[in-house]
Write a protein that holds these residues in place. Structure first.
Motif, PDB file in Angstrom:
ATOM      1  N   MET A   1       1.190  -0.788  -0.279  1.00  0.00           N
ATOM      2  CA  MET A   1       0.249   0.239  -0.353  1.00  0.00           C
ATOM      3  C   MET A   1       0.873   0.799   0.269  1.00  0.00           C
ATOM      4  SD  MET A   1      -2.672   1.210   2.967  1.00  0.00           S
ATOM      5  CE  MET A   1      -4.042   0.218   2.466  1.00  0.00           C
ATOM      6  N   THR A   2       0.501   1.910  -0.960  1.00  0.00           N
ATOM      7  CA  THR A   2       1.603   3.663  -0.612  1.00  0.00           C
ATOM      8  C   THR A   2       1.400   4.195  -0.004  1.00  0.00           C
ATOM      9  OG1 THR A   2       0.084   4.246  -2.979  1.00  0.00           O
ATOM     10  CG2 THR A   2       2.363   2.694  -3.099  1.00  0.00           C
ATOM     11  N   ALA A   3       1.683   5.473  -0.184  1.00  0.00           N
ATOM     12  CA  ALA A   3       0.795   6.514   0.806  1.00  0.00           C
ATOM     13  C   ALA A   3      -0.244   7.431  -0.342  1.00  0.00           C
ATOM     14  CB  ALA A   3       2.340   8.146   1.155  1.00  0.00           C
ATOM     15  N   THR A   4       0.022   7.575  -1.795  1.00  0.00           N
ATOM     16  CA  THR A   4      -0.983   8.046  -2.180  1.00  0.00           C
ATOM     17  C   THR A   4      -2.389   6.505  -2.205  1.00  0.00           C
ATOM     18  OG1 THR A   4       0.048   7.329  -4.711  1.00  0.00           O
ATOM     19  CG2 THR A   4       0.506   9.057  -3.911  1.00  0.00           C
ATOM     20  N   THR A   5      -2.337   5.755  -1.812  1.00  0.00           N
ATOM     21  CA  THR A   5      -3.352   5.200  -2.086  1.00  0.00           C
ATOM     22  C   THR A   5      -3.962   4.403  -0.524  1.00  0.00           C
ATOM     23  OG1 THR A   5      -2.136   3.105  -2.676  1.00  0.00           O
ATOM     24  CG2 THR A   5      -3.053   4.240  -4.270  1.00  0.00           C
ATOM     25  N   GLY A   6      -3.166   4.754   0.282  1.00  0.00           N
ATOM     26  CA  GLY A   6      -3.521   4.834   1.240  1.00  0.00           C
ATOM     27  C   GLY A   6      -4.186   5.204   1.780  1.00  0.00           C
ATOM     28  N   PRO A   7      -4.537   5.078   3.704  1.00  0.00           N
ATOM     29  CA  PRO A   7      -5.621   5.744   4.351  1.00  0.00           C
ATOM     30  C   PRO A   7      -5.296   6.930   4.637  1.00  0.00           C
ATOM     31  CG  PRO A   7      -4.583   4.316   5.800  1.00  0.00           C
ATOM     32  CD  PRO A   7      -4.066   3.778   4.331  1.00  0.00           C
ATOM     33  N   ARG A   8      -6.475   8.033   4.728  1.00  0.00           N
ATOM     34  CA  ARG A   8      -6.313   9.051   4.230  1.00  0.00           C
ATOM     35  C   ARG A   8      -5.621   8.920   5.800  1.00  0.00           C
ATOM     36  NH1 ARG A   8      -5.558  11.900   0.095  1.00  0.00           N
ATOM     37  NH2 ARG A   8      -6.029  13.538   0.854  1.00  0.00           N
ATOM     38  N   HIS A   9      -5.099  10.431   6.822  1.00  0.00           N
ATOM     39  CA  HIS A   9      -4.994  11.426   7.541  1.00  0.00           C
ATOM     40  C   HIS A   9      -5.412  12.722   8.309  1.00  0.00           C
ATOM     41  CE1 HIS A   9      -1.033   8.889   8.170  1.00  0.00           C
ATOM     42  NE2 HIS A   9      -0.971   8.620   7.058  1.00  0.00           N
ATOM     43  N   ARG A  10      -6.075  12.325   8.602  1.00  0.00           N
ATOM     44  CA  ARG A  10      -6.937  14.202   9.195  1.00  0.00           C
ATOM     45  C   ARG A  10      -5.776  14.756   9.552  1.00  0.00           C
ATOM     46  NH1 ARG A  10      -9.060  17.032  13.682  1.00  0.00           N
ATOM     47  NH2 ARG A  10     -11.443  17.604  13.064  1.00  0.00           N
ATOM     48  N   ALA A  11      -5.968  15.861   8.710  1.00  0.00           N
ATOM     49  CA  ALA A  11      -4.991  17.004   8.836  1.00  0.00           C
ATOM     50  C   ALA A  11      -5.428  17.733  10.650  1.00  0.00           C
ATOM     51  CB  ALA A  11      -5.469  18.331   7.736  1.00  0.00           C
ATOM     52  N   PRO A  12      -4.488  18.268  11.350  1.00  0.00           N
ATOM     53  CA  PRO A  12      -4.539  18.778  12.557  1.00  0.00           C
ATOM     54  C   PRO A  12      -5.094  19.715  12.578  1.00  0.00           C
ATOM     55  CG  PRO A  12      -2.177  19.094  11.509  1.00  0.00           C
ATOM     56  CD  PRO A  12      -3.020  18.199  10.549  1.00  0.00           C
ATOM     57  N   ASP A  13      -6.279  19.637  14.379  1.00  0.00           N
ATOM     58  CA  ASP A  13      -6.845  20.730  14.120  1.00  0.00           C
ATOM     59  C   ASP A  13      -6.345  22.684  14.125  1.00  0.00           C
ATOM     60  OD1 ASP A  13      -9.705  19.578  14.432  1.00  0.00           O
ATOM     61  OD2 ASP A  13      -9.079  18.748  16.715  1.00  0.00           O
ATOM     62  N   ARG A  14      -4.953  21.914  14.696  1.00  0.00           N
ATOM     63  CA  ARG A  14      -4.280  23.190  15.061  1.00  0.00           C
ATOM     64  C   ARG A  14      -2.767  22.719  14.658  1.00  0.00           C
ATOM     65  NH1 ARG A  14      -3.656  27.694  19.681  1.00  0.00           N
ATOM     66  NH2 ARG A  14      -6.120  27.887  18.457  1.00  0.00           N
ATOM     67  N   PRO A  15      -1.549  23.377  13.712  1.00  0.00           N
ATOM     68  CA  PRO A  15      -0.195  22.412  13.320  1.00  0.00           C
ATOM     69  C   PRO A  15      -0.084  22.634  14.841  1.00  0.00           C
ATOM     70  CG  PRO A  15      -0.615  23.894  11.706  1.00  0.00           C
ATOM     71  CD  PRO A  15      -1.890  24.040  12.870  1.00  0.00           C
ATOM     72  N   PRO A  16       1.271  21.074  14.604  1.00  0.00           N
ATOM     73  CA  PRO A  16       2.351  22.206  16.148  1.00  0.00           C
ATOM     74  C   PRO A  16       3.081  22.882  16.203  1.00  0.00           C
ATOM     75  CG  PRO A  16       2.385  19.655  15.379  1.00  0.00           C
ATOM     76  CD  PRO A  16       1.143  20.607  14.097  1.00  0.00           C
ATOM     77  N   ARG A  17       3.197  23.379  17.352  1.00  0.00           N
ATOM     78  CA  ARG A  17       4.209  24.420  17.455  1.00  0.00           C
ATOM     79  C   ARG A  17       4.587  23.916  17.925  1.00  0.00           C
ATOM     80  NH1 ARG A  17       3.938  28.359  23.541  1.00  0.00           N
ATOM     81  NH2 ARG A  17       5.689  29.876  22.296  1.00  0.00           N
ATOM     82  N   VAL A  18       6.325  25.650  16.814  1.00  0.00           N
ATOM     83  CA  VAL A  18       7.449  25.064  16.511  1.00  0.00           C
ATOM     84  C   VAL A  18       8.166  26.280  17.658  1.00  0.00           C
ATOM     85  CG1 VAL A  18       9.234  26.404  14.773  1.00  0.00           C
ATOM     86  CG2 VAL A  18       6.808  25.561  13.773  1.00  0.00           C
ATOM     87  N   ARG A  19       9.166  25.549  18.053  1.00  0.00           N
ATOM     88  CA  ARG A  19       9.404  26.052  19.655  1.00  0.00           C
ATOM     89  C   ARG A  19      10.646  27.285  19.186  1.00  0.00           C
ATOM     90  NH1 ARG A  19      12.896  22.297  23.279  1.00  0.00           N
ATOM     91  NH2 ARG A  19      14.460  23.053  24.848  1.00  0.00           N
ATOM     92  N   GLY A  20      10.290  28.479  19.309  1.00  0.00           N
ATOM     93  CA  GLY A  20      11.179  29.521  19.922  1.00  0.00           C
ATOM     94  C   GLY A  20      10.801  30.697  18.944  1.00  0.00           C
TER      95      GLY A  20
END
Length: 294
Positions: free
Chosen positions: A1-20
Protein backbone atom coordinates in the motif's frame (compact mmCIF):
# COMPACT_ATOMS: atom_id res chain seq x y z
CA UNK A 1 0.00 0.00 0.00
CA UNK A 2 1.48 3.36 -1.02
CA UNK A 3 1.04 6.75 0.58
CA UNK A 4 -1.07 7.87 -2.39
CA UNK A 5 -3.49 4.95 -2.14
CA UNK A 6 -3.43 4.34 1.60
CA UNK A 7 -5.75 5.68 4.27
CA UNK A 8 -6.14 9.43 4.49
CA UNK A 9 -4.83 11.11 7.63
CA UNK A 10 -6.90 13.87 9.17
CA UNK A 11 -5.32 17.30 9.08
CA UNK A 12 -4.45 18.52 12.58
CA UNK A 13 -6.89 20.99 14.12
CA UNK A 14 -3.86 23.15 14.83
CA UNK A 15 -0.31 22.51 13.55
CA UNK A 16 2.22 21.61 16.26
CA UNK A 17 3.92 24.62 17.79
CA UNK A 18 7.42 25.55 16.61
CA UNK A 19 9.72 26.01 19.56
CA UNK A 20 11.14 29.54 19.67
CA UNK A 21 8.55 31.11 17.35
CA UNK A 22 5.22 32.84 18.03
CA UNK A 23 1.94 31.00 17.68
CA UNK A 24 0.08 32.61 14.81
CA UNK A 25 -3.37 31.11 15.46
CA UNK A 26 -3.79 30.09 11.80
CA UNK A 27 -1.62 29.08 8.87
CA UNK A 28 1.17 31.67 8.82
CA UNK A 29 2.19 33.64 5.75
CA UNK A 30 5.92 33.85 5.10
CA UNK A 31 6.86 36.67 2.73
CA UNK A 32 9.87 36.19 0.45
CA UNK A 33 12.70 38.69 -0.01
CA UNK A 34 15.19 37.47 -2.63
CA UNK A 35 18.43 39.45 -2.36
CA UNK A 36 19.66 37.96 -5.63
CA UNK A 37 20.18 39.19 -9.21
CA UNK A 38 18.83 35.97 -10.78
CA UNK A 39 15.69 34.93 -8.94
CA UNK A 40 13.18 33.18 -11.20
CA UNK A 41 10.30 35.04 -9.57
CA UNK A 42 11.30 38.70 -9.53
CA UNK A 43 14.35 39.05 -11.74
CA UNK A 44 16.54 40.76 -9.14
CA UNK A 45 14.16 43.56 -8.17
CA UNK A 46 15.36 43.39 -4.56
CA UNK A 47 19.06 42.74 -5.16
CA UNK A 48 20.08 46.10 -3.72
CA UNK A 49 20.08 45.97 0.08
CA UNK A 50 18.05 49.16 0.42
CA UNK A 51 15.44 47.84 -2.02
CA UNK A 52 15.34 44.51 -0.20
CA UNK A 53 14.81 46.19 3.16
CA UNK A 54 12.05 48.36 1.72
CA UNK A 55 10.42 45.29 0.22
CA UNK A 56 10.57 43.45 3.53
CA UNK A 57 9.01 46.38 5.37
CA UNK A 58 6.23 46.49 2.78
CA UNK A 59 5.52 42.78 3.28
CA UNK A 60 5.33 43.37 7.04
CA UNK A 61 2.89 46.23 6.53
CA UNK A 62 0.81 43.94 4.33
CA UNK A 63 0.53 41.43 7.16
CA UNK A 64 3.30 38.89 6.62
CA UNK A 65 3.87 36.80 9.75
CA UNK A 66 7.46 35.97 8.84
CA UNK A 67 9.98 37.32 6.33
CA UNK A 68 12.29 34.84 4.58
CA UNK A 69 15.54 36.48 3.39
CA UNK A 70 17.74 34.61 0.93
CA UNK A 71 20.93 35.54 -0.89
CA UNK A 72 21.39 32.59 -3.23
CA UNK A 73 19.01 31.56 -6.00
CA UNK A 74 17.80 27.96 -5.81
CA UNK A 75 15.96 27.93 -9.13
CA UNK A 76 16.64 24.81 -11.24
CA UNK A 77 20.03 25.13 -12.94
CA UNK A 78 21.30 28.01 -10.79
CA UNK A 79 24.98 28.12 -9.88
CA UNK A 80 26.26 28.85 -6.40
CA UNK A 81 27.60 32.12 -5.02
CA UNK A 82 30.47 32.11 -2.57
CA UNK A 83 29.87 32.48 1.15
CA UNK A 84 31.29 35.99 1.39
CA UNK A 85 28.92 37.25 -1.28
CA UNK A 86 25.94 35.53 0.32
CA UNK A 87 26.84 37.12 3.66
CA UNK A 88 27.16 40.55 2.02
CA UNK A 89 23.70 40.21 0.52
CA UNK A 90 21.83 38.77 3.48
CA UNK A 91 23.12 40.11 6.78
CA UNK A 92 22.30 43.85 6.39
CA UNK A 93 18.77 43.02 5.28
CA UNK A 94 18.19 40.60 8.15
CA UNK A 95 19.53 43.13 10.65
CA UNK A 96 17.26 45.96 9.51
CA UNK A 97 14.11 43.84 9.25
CA UNK A 98 14.70 42.22 12.63
CA UNK A 99 15.26 45.66 14.16
CA UNK A 100 11.89 46.69 12.70
CA UNK A 101 10.25 43.87 14.64
CA UNK A 102 9.91 41.25 11.92
CA UNK A 103 10.17 37.54 12.61
CA UNK A 104 12.96 36.88 10.13
CA UNK A 105 13.91 33.58 8.57
CA UNK A 106 17.21 33.14 6.72
CA UNK A 107 17.13 30.98 3.60
CA UNK A 108 20.57 29.40 3.41
CA UNK A 109 22.38 26.08 3.28
CA UNK A 110 25.62 27.43 4.81
CA UNK A 111 26.28 27.39 8.53
CA UNK A 112 28.39 30.56 8.41
CA UNK A 113 25.52 32.47 6.81
CA UNK A 114 22.99 30.99 9.23
CA UNK A 115 25.18 31.93 12.19
CA UNK A 116 25.73 35.50 11.01
CA UNK A 117 22.04 35.96 10.23
CA UNK A 118 20.96 34.65 13.63
CA UNK A 119 23.46 37.00 15.26
CA UNK A 120 21.83 39.80 13.24
CA UNK A 121 18.37 38.88 14.53
CA UNK A 122 17.04 35.99 12.42
CA UNK A 123 14.83 33.60 14.41
CA UNK A 124 14.49 30.71 11.95
CA UNK A 125 16.93 28.92 9.63
CA UNK A 126 15.31 27.77 6.39
CA UNK A 127 17.75 25.18 5.02
CA UNK A 128 16.48 23.88 1.68
CA UNK A 129 19.03 21.07 1.87
CA UNK A 130 17.71 19.80 5.19
CA UNK A 131 21.23 19.92 6.59
CA UNK A 132 22.78 17.87 3.78
CA UNK A 133 24.69 20.66 2.03
CA UNK A 134 26.67 21.66 5.11
CA UNK A 135 27.39 18.85 7.60
CA UNK A 136 27.90 21.44 10.37
CA UNK A 137 24.40 22.91 10.07
CA UNK A 138 22.55 20.49 12.35
CA UNK A 139 25.09 20.86 15.14
CA UNK A 140 24.93 24.65 14.85
CA UNK A 141 21.13 24.68 14.99
CA UNK A 142 21.22 22.38 18.02
CA UNK A 143 23.75 24.52 19.86
CA UNK A 144 22.05 27.83 19.05
CA UNK A 145 18.58 26.43 19.81
CA UNK A 146 17.17 28.21 16.77
CA UNK A 147 14.29 26.47 14.94
CA UNK A 148 14.99 25.05 11.49
CA UNK A 149 13.11 24.17 8.32
CA UNK A 150 14.19 20.76 7.05
CA UNK A 151 13.28 20.49 3.38
CA UNK A 152 13.25 17.44 1.13
CA UNK A 153 16.35 17.77 -1.07
CA UNK A 154 18.35 15.57 -3.40
CA UNK A 155 21.09 17.91 -4.59
CA UNK A 156 22.09 21.46 -5.50
CA UNK A 157 20.12 23.41 -8.09
CA UNK A 158 22.48 22.93 -11.01
CA UNK A 159 21.77 19.20 -11.29
CA UNK A 160 18.81 18.56 -9.03
CA UNK A 161 16.26 17.85 -11.75
CA UNK A 162 18.28 14.82 -12.79
CA UNK A 163 17.26 13.37 -9.42
CA UNK A 164 13.52 13.78 -10.09
CA UNK A 165 12.86 10.04 -10.33
CA UNK A 166 10.23 8.42 -8.09
CA UNK A 167 8.01 5.36 -8.16
CA UNK A 168 5.73 6.85 -5.48
CA UNK A 169 6.66 10.47 -4.83
CA UNK A 170 4.53 10.87 -1.70
CA UNK A 171 5.84 7.73 0.00
CA UNK A 172 9.45 8.43 -0.96
CA UNK A 173 9.41 12.09 0.07
CA UNK A 174 7.81 11.12 3.36
CA UNK A 175 10.42 8.44 4.00
CA UNK A 176 13.34 10.71 3.09
CA UNK A 177 11.99 13.54 5.24
CA UNK A 178 11.61 11.13 8.16
CA UNK A 179 15.21 10.01 7.71
CA UNK A 180 16.45 13.61 7.54
CA UNK A 181 14.50 14.53 10.65
CA UNK A 182 15.99 11.56 12.52
CA UNK A 183 19.51 12.67 11.53
CA UNK A 184 18.90 16.25 12.65
CA UNK A 185 17.44 15.11 15.96
CA UNK A 186 20.41 12.76 16.44
CA UNK A 187 22.65 15.83 16.08
CA UNK A 188 20.91 17.40 19.07
CA UNK A 189 18.12 19.47 17.51
CA UNK A 190 14.97 19.39 19.64
CA UNK A 191 12.10 17.81 17.65
CA UNK A 192 9.84 20.72 18.58
CA UNK A 193 12.22 23.09 16.76
CA UNK A 194 11.77 21.36 13.38
CA UNK A 195 9.51 22.39 10.49
CA UNK A 196 9.25 20.09 7.48
CA UNK A 197 8.98 21.16 3.84
CA UNK A 198 8.17 18.71 1.01
CA UNK A 199 10.39 20.71 -1.35
CA UNK A 200 8.05 21.48 -4.23
CA UNK A 201 10.07 21.93 -7.42
CA UNK A 202 13.31 20.65 -5.91
CA UNK A 203 14.21 17.47 -7.78
CA UNK A 204 10.53 17.25 -8.73
CA UNK A 205 8.54 17.73 -11.90
CA UNK A 206 5.05 19.21 -12.10
CA UNK A 207 3.69 15.67 -12.04
CA UNK A 208 5.44 15.17 -8.68
CA UNK A 209 4.36 18.44 -7.07
CA UNK A 210 0.61 17.94 -7.44
CA UNK A 211 0.42 14.60 -5.57
CA UNK A 212 2.51 16.06 -2.76
CA UNK A 213 0.10 18.96 -2.39
CA UNK A 214 -2.93 16.67 -2.63
CA UNK A 215 -1.49 14.34 0.02
CA UNK A 216 -0.07 16.71 2.62
CA UNK A 217 -2.05 14.55 5.04
CA UNK A 218 0.48 11.76 4.50
CA UNK A 219 3.20 14.01 5.94
CA UNK A 220 1.24 15.05 9.02
CA UNK A 221 1.93 11.81 10.86
CA UNK A 222 5.62 12.76 10.99
CA UNK A 223 4.38 15.00 13.79
CA UNK A 224 5.92 18.29 12.73
CA UNK A 225 4.52 21.48 11.16
CA UNK A 226 4.60 21.74 7.37
CA UNK A 227 5.84 24.68 5.31
CA UNK A 228 4.41 24.79 1.77
CA UNK A 229 6.40 26.82 -0.77
CA UNK A 230 4.54 26.76 -4.09
CA UNK A 231 4.64 30.46 -4.88
CA UNK A 232 5.08 31.30 -8.58
CA UNK A 233 6.76 27.97 -9.30
CA UNK A 234 6.99 26.50 -12.78
CA UNK A 235 4.37 23.84 -12.22
CA UNK A 236 1.82 26.64 -11.76
CA UNK A 237 3.07 28.33 -14.92
CA UNK A 238 2.60 25.05 -16.78
CA UNK A 239 -0.92 24.60 -15.39
CA UNK A 240 -1.82 28.12 -16.59
CA UNK A 241 0.00 27.88 -19.93
CA UNK A 242 -1.37 29.48 -23.07
CA UNK A 243 -2.87 27.34 -25.82
CA UNK A 244 0.45 27.35 -27.66
CA UNK A 245 2.19 25.93 -24.59
CA UNK A 246 3.84 29.17 -23.47
CA UNK A 247 4.16 29.10 -19.70
CA UNK A 248 2.36 31.76 -17.69
CA UNK A 249 5.17 34.09 -16.47
CA UNK A 250 5.99 34.10 -12.74
CA UNK A 251 4.16 37.34 -11.96
CA UNK A 252 1.03 35.92 -13.56
CA UNK A 253 0.92 33.01 -11.12
CA UNK A 254 -0.03 34.88 -7.96
CA UNK A 255 -3.76 34.06 -8.09
CA UNK A 256 -2.93 30.37 -8.47
CA UNK A 257 -0.47 30.72 -5.59
CA UNK A 258 -3.24 32.12 -3.39
CA UNK A 259 -5.45 29.16 -4.33
CA UNK A 260 -2.70 26.78 -3.23
CA UNK A 261 -2.34 28.80 -0.01
CA UNK A 262 -6.03 28.32 0.79
CA UNK A 263 -5.92 24.59 0.08
CA UNK A 264 -2.66 24.08 1.97
CA UNK A 265 -4.00 25.98 4.97
CA UNK A 266 -7.20 23.94 4.93
CA UNK A 267 -5.03 20.80 4.82
CA UNK A 268 -3.28 21.86 8.03
CA UNK A 269 -0.10 23.55 6.78
CA UNK A 270 1.77 25.57 9.41
CA UNK A 271 2.85 28.23 6.89
CA UNK A 272 2.89 29.13 3.22
CA UNK A 273 5.89 30.86 1.66
CA UNK A 274 4.80 33.47 -0.90
CA UNK A 275 6.10 36.38 -2.95
CA UNK A 276 2.89 38.45 -2.68
CA UNK A 277 1.32 38.55 0.76
CA UNK A 278 -2.18 40.13 0.60
CA UNK A 279 -4.02 37.49 -1.45
CA UNK A 280 -2.46 34.56 0.42
CA UNK A 281 -3.20 36.24 3.75
CA UNK A 282 -6.85 36.50 2.72
CA UNK A 283 -6.73 32.88 1.56
CA UNK A 284 -5.44 31.48 4.85
CA UNK A 285 -7.98 33.52 6.79
CA UNK A 286 -10.75 32.03 4.66
CA UNK A 287 -9.34 28.55 5.29
CA UNK A 288 -9.24 29.20 9.04
CA UNK A 289 -12.88 30.34 9.07
CA UNK A 290 -13.84 27.32 6.99
CA UNK A 291 -12.11 24.96 9.41
CA UNK A 292 -13.66 26.59 12.46
CA UNK A 293 -17.14 26.19 10.99
CA UNK A 294 -16.77 22.45 10.38
Amino acid sequence: MTATTGPRHRAPDRPPRVRGLPEFGRCAVMGVVNVTPDSFSDGGLWFDAKAAITRGLTLIEQGADLIDVGGESTRPGAGRVDADEELRRVVPVVRELAAAGAVVSVDTTRVEVASAAVAAGARLVNDVSGGLADPAMAAYVAESEVPVVVMHWRGHSRGMQEQAVYSDVVAEVRAELAERMDKVVSAGVHPDAIVLDPGLGFAKTAEHNWPLLAHLDALHDLGRPLLVAASRKTFLGRLLAAEDGTLRPPRGRDDATAAVSALAAAAGAWAVRVHEVPASLDAVKVAAAWQEAR
